[in-house]
Write a protein that holds these residues in place. Structure first.
Motif, PDB file in Angstrom:
ATOM      1  N   GLY A 332     -11.901  -3.037 -11.644  1.00 45.73           N
ATOM      2  CA  GLY A 332     -10.940  -3.506 -12.636  1.00 45.73           C
ATOM      3  C   GLY A 332      -9.644  -3.979 -12.016  1.00 45.73           C
ATOM      4  N   VAL A 333      -9.739  -4.709 -10.883  1.00 45.47           N
ATOM      5  CA  VAL A 333      -8.561  -5.123 -10.124  1.00 45.47           C
ATOM      6  C   VAL A 333      -8.625  -6.627  -9.896  1.00 45.47           C
ATOM      7  N   VAL A 334      -7.460  -7.287  -9.981  1.00 39.63           N
ATOM      8  CA  VAL A 334      -7.309  -8.702  -9.654  1.00 39.63           C
ATOM      9  C   VAL A 334      -6.414  -8.789  -8.416  1.00 39.63           C
ATOM     10  N   PHE A 335      -6.930  -9.368  -7.331  1.00 42.43           N
ATOM     11  CA  PHE A 335      -6.140  -9.587  -6.122  1.00 42.43           C
ATOM     12  C   PHE A 335      -5.546 -10.994  -6.175  1.00 42.43           C
ATOM     13  N   ILE A 336      -4.264 -11.112  -5.795  1.00 40.23           N
ATOM     14  CA  ILE A 336      -3.507 -12.346  -5.973  1.00 40.23           C
ATOM     15  C   ILE A 336      -2.820 -12.699  -4.656  1.00 40.23           C
ATOM     16  N   GLY A 337      -2.953 -13.965  -4.236  1.00 36.87           N
ATOM     17  CA  GLY A 337      -2.168 -14.472  -3.119  1.00 36.87           C
ATOM     18  C   GLY A 337      -0.874 -15.063  -3.662  1.00 36.87           C
ATOM     19  N   THR A 338       0.201 -14.297  -3.638  1.00 32.84           N
ATOM     20  CA  THR A 338       1.432 -14.681  -4.330  1.00 32.84           C
ATOM     21  C   THR A 338       2.338 -15.530  -3.436  1.00 32.84           C
ATOM     22  N   HIS A 339       3.000 -16.532  -4.055  1.00 27.95           N
ATOM     23  CA  HIS A 339       4.071 -17.293  -3.424  1.00 27.95           C
ATOM     24  C   HIS A 339       5.432 -16.838  -3.942  1.00 27.95           C
ATOM     25  N   ARG A 375     -17.940  -3.752   0.970  1.00 25.49           N
ATOM     26  CA  ARG A 375     -17.129  -3.176   2.034  1.00 25.49           C
ATOM     27  C   ARG A 375     -15.662  -3.041   1.654  1.00 25.49           C
ATOM     28  N   GLU A 376     -15.293  -3.524   0.443  1.00 26.31           N
ATOM     29  CA  GLU A 376     -13.906  -3.489  -0.053  1.00 26.31           C
ATOM     30  C   GLU A 376     -12.980  -4.193   0.932  1.00 26.31           C
ATOM     31  N   LYS A 377     -13.303  -5.466   1.206  1.00 22.59           N
ATOM     32  CA  LYS A 377     -12.498  -6.287   2.095  1.00 22.59           C
ATOM     33  C   LYS A 377     -12.047  -7.550   1.380  1.00 22.59           C
ATOM     34  N   ILE A 378     -10.898  -8.076   1.826  1.00 22.25           N
ATOM     35  CA  ILE A 378     -10.334  -9.312   1.296  1.00 22.25           C
ATOM     36  C   ILE A 378     -10.368 -10.354   2.408  1.00 22.25           C
ATOM     37  N   TYR A 391      -8.957  -3.389   1.119  1.00 15.69           N
ATOM     38  CA  TYR A 391      -8.271  -3.417  -0.168  1.00 15.69           C
ATOM     39  C   TYR A 391      -6.897  -2.748  -0.110  1.00 15.69           C
ATOM     40  N   ASP A 392      -6.739  -1.747   0.749  1.00 15.96           N
ATOM     41  CA  ASP A 392      -5.461  -1.031   0.826  1.00 15.96           C
ATOM     42  C   ASP A 392      -4.536  -1.584   1.904  1.00 15.96           C
ATOM     43  N   GLY A 393      -4.843  -2.768   2.455  1.00 19.42           N
ATOM     44  CA  GLY A 393      -3.942  -3.417   3.402  1.00 19.42           C
ATOM     45  C   GLY A 393      -4.107  -2.993   4.837  1.00 19.42           C
ATOM     46  N   GLN A 394      -5.182  -2.285   5.180  1.00 20.64           N
ATOM     47  CA  GLN A 394      -5.388  -1.832   6.545  1.00 20.64           C
ATOM     48  C   GLN A 394      -6.304  -2.804   7.300  1.00 20.64           C
TER      49      GLN A 394
END
Length: 493
Positions: A332-339, A375-378, A391-394
Motif C-alpha cells: 500500500g505504498v507509492v514511491f515518488i521521484g520528487t523534484h 526483493r523490495e528494491k527501487i 525500500y528503506d534507502g539502504q
C-alpha cells in the motif's frame, strides 16, 4: 621636715600628672594608629574580594571554552564513528542483499536443473523400456525366422511396416490439421467476442468517429493514415500478432500547456480511441492502482486521484512535483521521484498520507521508477545514471551510466531490467548487473512499460508511442501523433 615631705608629695603628684598626660597622648596616638590599621585592613579586604571575583571570572571563562572545545572534539569523533558504522552497515546490507539474491538465483537454478534431471531420468527410463521391448521383439523375430526363408519374411515385414507408417502419417496429418483449424476458430471467436464487448462498452455519444480499428479479422496490427480532423494522428504499424487481452495502454500528454484529451490503445482488439474522461494540461506522470481502480495523475504542484473511467478527480497530495511514480500495492505504498520540495526518492500511502523522504539526491533529477516487489528494491534513472536501493534507502549503488537515461522497467519473473541509453534499449540481468543492447528505438523513450514480452514506450522529442517485442528483438509498431506531444504511457488492466 614636714615641709620637705609636703614638697615631695606635691612633687610626686606633679610627676604623676605629667606621666598621666604623656600616657594619655601615647594612648591617643596608639588608638589613631589602630584606626589606620583597621582602615588599611578593610581596603586590603576589598582588594582581595575584587581579585577573587576576577580570578573566578577567568576560571569560568577558561572552563566554558574548554567545555565547548571538548564537546566539539567529542562530536567530531562521534560523527566519524557513526559514519563508519553507517557505511559498514550499508556495506553489510548491500553484501547481504547480493548474497541473498545470489542464493535465490542458485536455488532457482538448482530447482530448474532438478526438474530437467527428473525429465531426463523419465525420458531415459522410457527409452530403456522401449529398448528392452525392441530387443525382446528382435530376439523373438530372430527365433521365429530360424529355418524359414529370411528374404521373403523381410519383404513381407517391410511392406507391412510401410503400410502402418503410411496410415500413421495420414492420421498425424489429419490430427495436426484439425488442431490448427480448432485453434484458428478459437482465436476468431475470442476476437469477435472481445470486439463486441468493446463496442458495447463505448458510450453512445462517442460513436465511431473516435475509434479507428486497426484490424477486423485477426489480432494483427496493420497500417492506417488519416489527416482530416484536428485530432489528426498518423499511424504507422507493422504486422505483429498480439495475444487477446482485456487490457489497454493509457496515453497522456506530457507537459502540454493546453488541455489535451487522453488516448487509449486497446490491446485486446488493437484499436485507438479517445479516453473521454480526462482533459488536462501540464501532466508530468501517471500511475495506476489496480486494487482501488484509481488513476494517479501528477501535475506540477500536486498529485490527483481519479477512479478509472470517471471524470471526477480529488487532490491526493499537494506541494509535490514528480516525473516518476511506482506502486507496491501489496504494501500500500507509492514511491515518488520528487523534484519539489527537494530532489529525493520519497514515499507515501496510496491514500496520500504518511509522506516522507526515503533518500535525498542532492541535486540529482530522479525520473521514472520501477519496483522489485519480491526483493523490495527501487530502480530509477536520473538522466546520466541508473540507480538502485532498498525500500528503506539502504544499499544505494549505481548500476549503469549513460546519456538521456529517462526510463526503466523490470521483468520481475525473469529478473531482467530494461532501461534506455539515449535511443538504445538496454537489457540488464539483476543477478550480475551485466548490460547488453537489445535494439535501437525510433526516439529516446521518456517512460516505458513491460507487458507480455512487449515494451510500450513514449518518445521524448518525436512524440512517438512505440512498442518493442523484447523476445525476438523486433519493433512492434510506432504511432506518431501531432495531437499528443510527448506521450506518457500507463498500463491499465
Amino acid at each position: 621636715m614636714m615641709r620637705m615631705l609636703k614638697g615631695i608629695s606635691w612633687l610626686l603628684i606633679c610627676i604623676s600628672l605629667v606621666c598621666c598626660c604623656s600616657c594619655q597622648d601615647s594612648f591617643v596616638s596608639v588608638i589613631r594608629r589602630l584606626d589606620q590599621l583597621e582602615e588599611e585592613l578593610f581596603h586590603n579586604k576589598a582588594d582581595m574580594i575584587r581579585m577573587e571575583k576576577r580570578i573566578r571570572n577567568i576560571i569560568e571563562a577558561v572552563k566554558t571554552s574548554l567545555t565547548v572545545e571538548l564537546k566539539e572534539t567529542i562530536r567530531d569523533q562521534v560523527r566519524e564513528t557513526m559514519s563508519e558504522i553507517v557505511q559498514g552497515e550499508a556495506f553489510r546490507d548491500m553484501v547481504k542483499s547480493e548474497v541473498v539474491s545470489g542464493i535465490r538465483h542458485v536455488k532457482r537454478g538448482y530447482h530448474q536443473m532438478k526438474r530437467q534431471w527428473q525429465h531426463v531420468s523419465r525420458s531415459l527410463k522410457d527409452f530403456q523400456d522401449e529398448t528392452v521391448t525392441f530387443h525382446e521383439f528382435v530376439l523373438n523375430k530372430v527365433h521365429d525366422l530360424n529355418g524359414q526363408n529370411t528374404s521373403d519374411t523381410c519383404a513381407r515385414e517391410k511392406h507391412r511396416l510401410e503400410r502402418e507408417l503410411e496410415k500413421n502419417n495420414i492420421s498425424v496429418a489429419k490430427l495436426t490439421e484439425d488442431n490448427d483449424r480448432l485453434l484458428e476458430l478459437n482465436k476468431t471467436c475470442q476476437f469477435q467476442i472481445s470486439q463486441l464487448k468493446t463496442v458495447l462498452s463505448l458510450p453512445v455519444s462517442q460513436g465511431t468517429s473516435h475509434r479507428r480499428n486497426f484490424t477486423s479479422t485477426s489480432p494483427v496490427l496493420t497500417k492506417i493514415v488519416t489527416t482530416t480532423s484536428p485530432d489528426v494522428m498518423t499511424v504507422s504499424l507493422t504486422p505483429l500478432k498480439v495475444e487477446e487481452e482485456k487490457n489497454r495502454i493509457l496515453i497522456a500528454p506530457l507537459w502540454s500547456r493546453t488541455n489535451q484529451q487522453f488516448r487509449q490503445l486497446n490491446i485486446n482488439n488493437n484499436s485507438l480511441s479517445v479516453y473521454p474522461y480526462h482533459s488536462l494540461s501540464k501532466v508530468t506522470c501517471i500511475a495506476y492502482l489496480a486494487k482501488t481502480r484509481e488513476l494517479l495523475i501528477a501535475l506540477p504542484d500536486r498529485i490527483l486521484a481519479s477512479v478509472l473511467d470517471t471524470s471526477q478527480v480529488r487532490v491526493l497530495r499537494k506541494g509535490v512535483r514528480t516525473y516518476g511514480m511506482a506502486v507496491d500495492e501489496g504494501l500500500g505504498v507509492v514511491f515518488i521521484g520528487t523534484h519539489y520540495p527537494k530532489y529525493s526518492i520519497s514515499r507515501m500511502s496510496t491514500h496520500g498520507e504518511e509522506f516522507n523522504v526515503v533518500k535525498s539526491m542532492y541535486g540529482s533529477y530522479p525520473r521514472q521508477l520501477t519496483l522489485d516487489q519480491r526483493r523490495e528494491k527501487i530502480y530509477w534513472c536520473n538522466y546520466v545514471n541508473l540507480f538502485t536501493m532498498t525500500y528503506d534507502g539502504q544499499g544505494l549503488s549505481t548500476l549503469a551510466r549513460g546519456r538521456r537515461m529517462f526510463s526503466v522497467t523490470l521483468d520481475q519473473i525473469a529478473g531482467v531490467l530494461y532501461y534506455n541509453n539515449e535511443k538504445e534499449l538496454m537489457r540488464m540481468t539483476v543477478s550480475n548487473n551485466v548490460s547488453t543492447r537489445v535494439i535501437t528505438l525510433q526516439d529516446t523513450p521518456w517512460n516505458m512499460r513491460l507487458y507480455r514480452g512487449i515494451i510500450y514506450y513514449g518518445g521524448w522529442t518525436a512524440a512517438v508511442l512505440g512498442a518493442v517485442n523484447v523476445t525476438n528483438k523486433t519493433g512492434a509498431y510506432g504511432l506518431e501523433s501531432r495531437a499528443i506531444k510527448g506521450p506518457l504511457v500507463c498500463l491499465i488492466p
